[in-house]
Each structure stands twice: as structure tokens, then as C-alpha cells.
Motif scaffolding. Structure first.
Motif, short mmCIF file in Angstrom:
data_model
loop_
_atom_site.label_atom_id
_atom_site.label_comp_id
_atom_site.label_asym_id
_atom_site.label_seq_id
_atom_site.Cartn_x
_atom_site.Cartn_y
_atom_site.Cartn_z
N TYR A 233 0.38 8.08 24.04
CA TYR A 233 0.72 6.82 24.70
C TYR A 233 0.31 5.66 23.80
O TYR A 233 -0.83 5.60 23.32
N LEU A 234 1.24 4.74 23.55
CA LEU A 234 0.98 3.53 22.78
C LEU A 234 1.58 2.36 23.54
O LEU A 234 2.78 2.37 23.85
N ALA A 235 0.78 1.37 23.86
CA ALA A 235 1.27 0.22 24.60
C ALA A 235 2.46 -0.42 23.89
O ALA A 235 2.42 -0.66 22.67
N ASP A 236 3.53 -0.64 24.64
CA ASP A 236 4.74 -1.32 24.16
C ASP A 236 5.53 -0.52 23.13
O ASP A 236 6.47 -1.04 22.52
N ALA A 237 5.16 0.75 22.92
CA ALA A 237 5.88 1.57 21.95
C ALA A 237 7.22 2.00 22.52
O ALA A 237 7.38 2.19 23.73
N GLU A 238 8.20 2.18 21.64
CA GLU A 238 9.47 2.76 22.05
C GLU A 238 9.28 4.27 22.26
O GLU A 238 8.50 4.91 21.59
N THR A 239 10.03 4.80 23.21
CA THR A 239 9.96 6.24 23.47
C THR A 239 10.63 6.99 22.32
O THR A 239 11.77 6.70 21.97
N ASP A 240 9.90 7.91 21.73
CA ASP A 240 10.43 8.60 20.55
C ASP A 240 9.97 10.05 20.54
O ASP A 240 8.76 10.33 20.52
N GLY A 282 6.60 15.72 17.97
CA GLY A 282 5.69 14.62 18.23
C GLY A 282 6.36 13.71 19.25
O GLY A 282 7.60 13.63 19.29
N PHE A 283 5.57 13.01 20.07
CA PHE A 283 6.18 12.20 21.12
C PHE A 283 5.32 10.97 21.39
O PHE A 283 4.13 11.09 21.69
N THR A 284 5.90 9.80 21.24
CA THR A 284 5.23 8.55 21.61
C THR A 284 5.98 7.93 22.78
O THR A 284 7.20 8.04 22.89
N TYR A 285 5.21 7.26 23.64
CA TYR A 285 5.84 6.63 24.80
C TYR A 285 4.94 5.52 25.34
O TYR A 285 3.73 5.50 25.08
N SER A 286 5.54 4.61 26.09
CA SER A 286 4.79 3.60 26.83
C SER A 286 5.29 3.47 28.26
O SER A 286 4.59 2.91 29.09
N GLN A 287 6.49 4.00 28.53
CA GLN A 287 7.09 3.91 29.86
C GLN A 287 7.25 5.30 30.46
O GLN A 287 7.91 6.16 29.87
N LEU A 288 6.65 5.53 31.63
CA LEU A 288 6.73 6.85 32.25
C LEU A 288 8.16 7.24 32.60
O LEU A 288 8.53 8.41 32.44
N ASP A 289 8.95 6.31 33.06
CA ASP A 289 10.34 6.64 33.42
C ASP A 289 11.08 7.22 32.22
O ASP A 289 11.80 8.22 32.34
N GLU A 290 10.92 6.59 31.07
CA GLU A 290 11.59 7.07 29.86
C GLU A 290 11.02 8.41 29.41
O GLU A 290 11.76 9.30 28.97
N ALA A 291 9.70 8.57 29.52
CA ALA A 291 9.08 9.82 29.11
C ALA A 291 9.57 10.98 29.99
O ALA A 291 9.89 12.07 29.48
N ILE A 292 9.65 10.76 31.28
CA ILE A 292 10.14 11.79 32.20
C ILE A 292 11.58 12.16 31.86
O ILE A 292 11.94 13.35 31.85
N ALA A 293 12.39 11.17 31.56
CA ALA A 293 13.80 11.44 31.23
C ALA A 293 13.90 12.29 29.97
O ALA A 293 14.74 13.21 29.89
N VAL A 294 13.07 12.02 28.97
CA VAL A 294 13.08 12.81 27.73
C VAL A 294 12.72 14.26 28.03
O VAL A 294 13.39 15.19 27.57
N PHE A 295 11.67 14.48 28.80
CA PHE A 295 11.25 15.86 29.11
C PHE A 295 12.31 16.59 29.93
O PHE A 295 12.52 17.79 29.74
#
Length: 304
Positions: A233-240, A282-295
Motif C-alpha cells: 500500500y502506497l498513499a496516492d499510488a496508482e494500482t499496478d 508485485g502489486f501496489t495500490y492505494s484504493q481498495l476498490d481498484e485492488a479488489i477489481a484487480v484480484f
């Protein structure tokens, strides 16, 4: 059963908690422990009977007030394994968190029939995703959110790998959340069941989230590992979500394994098998909605 009767039973005969391949017998006369166990382990536990001596338990643990004059002046508690003192006394209001941490300690230090990795592990459609990450990476927050969104919880802290086939072995217990993550998950999932809050611990404020009943019901169902994802988790990071080299993934998992050195070549062989089978990211994220969609878009086409 009334709260008073539950507390009396816990202090006397004890509570049997089954978590995957392990069976705990827990005793405590501390009211907060009784309340927390009643909240978090309903459907996963039963009270011990007078026949307890004939029953095998992997671990017999208790949390109670420490002996000695110091306990008269300081509100403290003590964790015991088989009546042996394991940790230094700790503040009484940390007792609920310390029970969960102590149970994890028992497994990670005493069990060598599995390769044990410090990682969350969840399952969807018959395939597991392992999430190894250091403290502060957002691992447990992400794990808790995915479990609330329909993934099955195998464990939020310890990934057990079967030494014969490399499958993930479930051990579902409450998910540990810290600090801001507690309120984030409580706001997002108002139906979720949270246990007691332990404040001012070495990890800050700590609370545990009860696993869904479906995860408990399937706690004997093992599954192959299709994905190894290293979240951050990184604040304001793009989901990658990016590919991670197999060699780096292997070394990172080995570094996060509690008993890799103890198991030696057995650990090397089974971990290589797991990494060879799985997609590593590897996975970076700051938004749970986007992270859930990726998984939820992960595909297990290459898994065995």
C-alpha cells in the motif's frame, strides 16, 4: 449460554478451538478474553468436557493474571503454553490481542510438518493466492477486504504449505487489523463482526475481524497455489500489478518462511514447486476498490 456461564466454562474446562489441522484448548479467567472468544469463535469452538485428558490437543494455552506481588500493583496478564511462561507479562488491556499473537507464535515456532510462510492466503474458484508482505504493507487490510468480497480465508498471517504436494492448507482464524484499517473496514463492511480493541500495543491499536462462516465450514479443503502476489500500500499510488521474476519471488518467500532452514532441502524442493506453478506478481495500490477489481480478474489458467 449466558456471558457468566461462558466465562465460567472458559476458566474451568476451557474452550476447544479447531483451526484447520490444529486444535487448541484455551483457558482464561479474564472476562475480556471470554467476551472476545464468544464473539470471534462462535461456530468454530466447543467447550471441553470432563474427558479432556483423553483428547489430543496440539496446543494447551491460557492467559491469566501473572503470579507474584507485582501483579497486585500492575494490571497485567501472562500467556502460558502447557503451563509454561512464554512471554513477559503484558498490560491486561492487551490480552485479547496477545492471545491471537500467542496462538500464531505456537504454530510458527513449534510446527514443522508444513512449510510455514509469513503471508496471508485466500482462495477463489479452487485456487489460492499467497500475499507475503512486511508489516505496514496493507496485507491484512487487503486480505480482509477480499474475504468480505467473497474470497475464502485460509489465513491472514501464516501460509501453511503441504510438504507432499505444495497445496495451501487452511487455518482460518480472525484477521488482525491495525490502526486506520479498523475503521476503514468497519465503515466499508458494516455487517462484519469485530472483536475487542487493544490500544497502545507495540503495533498501535489492534482489533480482529471474524472470518465468514463459509471459510470456517471449508477449513479442511486444501487447494493449489495459483498466484503469489507481493502487495504494497502506497498513499496516492496508482494500482499496478506487474510480473515478478520467479527467482526473486522464491528468495522473498524463503526469507519470509519461519522454518525454511529447519526443513532444509525439503523446503527448497516444495517451494520451488510452488513458485514454478504460480504466477508471481508485485502489486501496489492505494484504493481498495481498484485492488479488489484487480484480484477478481486474476486467472488461474496456468495453475496445476
Amino acid at each position: 449460554m449466558t456471558d457468566a456461564n461462558f466465562a465460567k466454562q472458559l476458566a474451568c474446562s476451557g474452550l476447544i478451538v479447531e483451526s484447520g489441522p490444529f486444535k487448541f484448548l484455551i483457558r482464561s479467567a479474564i472476562p475480556a478474553i471470554a467476551q472476545n472468544l464468544a464473539c470471534l469463535y462462535a461456530g468454530q469452538s466447543e467447550f471441553a468436557s470432563k474427558d479432556v485428558p483423553s483428547v489430543f490437543f496440539d496446543f494447551v494455552v491460557s492467559i491469566d493474571l501473572p503470579n507474584g506481588i507485582r501483579s497486585l500493583f500492575h494490571k497485567q496478564a501472562q500467556f502460558y503454553l502447557d503451563d509454561r511462561v512464554i512471554f513477559n507479562p503484558f498490560p491486561l488491556h492487551h490480552a485479547t490481542a496477545m492471545l491471537e499473537w500467542g496462538m500464531n507464535w505456537c504454530i510458527s515456532t513449534q510446527i514443522h510438518t508444513y512449510l510455514i510462510i509469513h503471508a496471508a492466503v485466500i482462495e477463489r474458484d479452487g485456487f489460492a493466492a499467497v500475499l507475503p508482505a512486511p508489516p505496514g504493507s496493507g496485507k491484512s487490510t487487503l486480505c480482509a477486504a477480499l474475504v468480505q468480497e467473497g474470497w475464502r480465508l485460509l489465513s491472514d498471517e501464516l501460509t501453511l504449505i503441504d510438504l507432499s504436494n505444495g497445496y495451501a492448507v487452511p487455518m482460518p482464524r480472525p484477521i488482525g487489523l491495525k490502526n486506520q484499517s479498523i475503521q476503514i473496514l468497519a465503515n466499508r463492511y458494516p455487517q462484519a463482526v469485530f472483536g475487542a480493541l487493544s490500544s497502545d500495543t507495540l503495533k498501535g491499536s489492534v482489533c480482529h475481524l471474524k472470518p465468514p462462516i463459509e471459510s470456517i465450514a471449508m477449513q479442511k479443503v486444501v487447494c493449489p497455489i495459483a498466484w503469489i502476489v507481493f502487495p504494497q500500500y502506497l498513499a496516492d499510488a496508482e494500482t499496478d500489478l506487474c510480473d515478478k521474476p520467479k527467482g526473486e519471488s522464491f528468495m522473498a518467500l524463503a526469507d519470509n518462511a519461519f522454518n525454511y532452514s529447519h526443513l532444509g532441502t525439503v523446503a527448497f524442493d516444495i517451494l520451488k514447486q510452488v513458485v514454478d506453478r504460480a504466477a508471481c506478481h508485485g502489486f501496489t495500490y492505494s484504493q481498495l476498490d481498484e485492488a479488489i477489481a484487480v484480484f477478481n480478474r486474476l486467472e488461474a489458467r496456468d495453475a496445476i
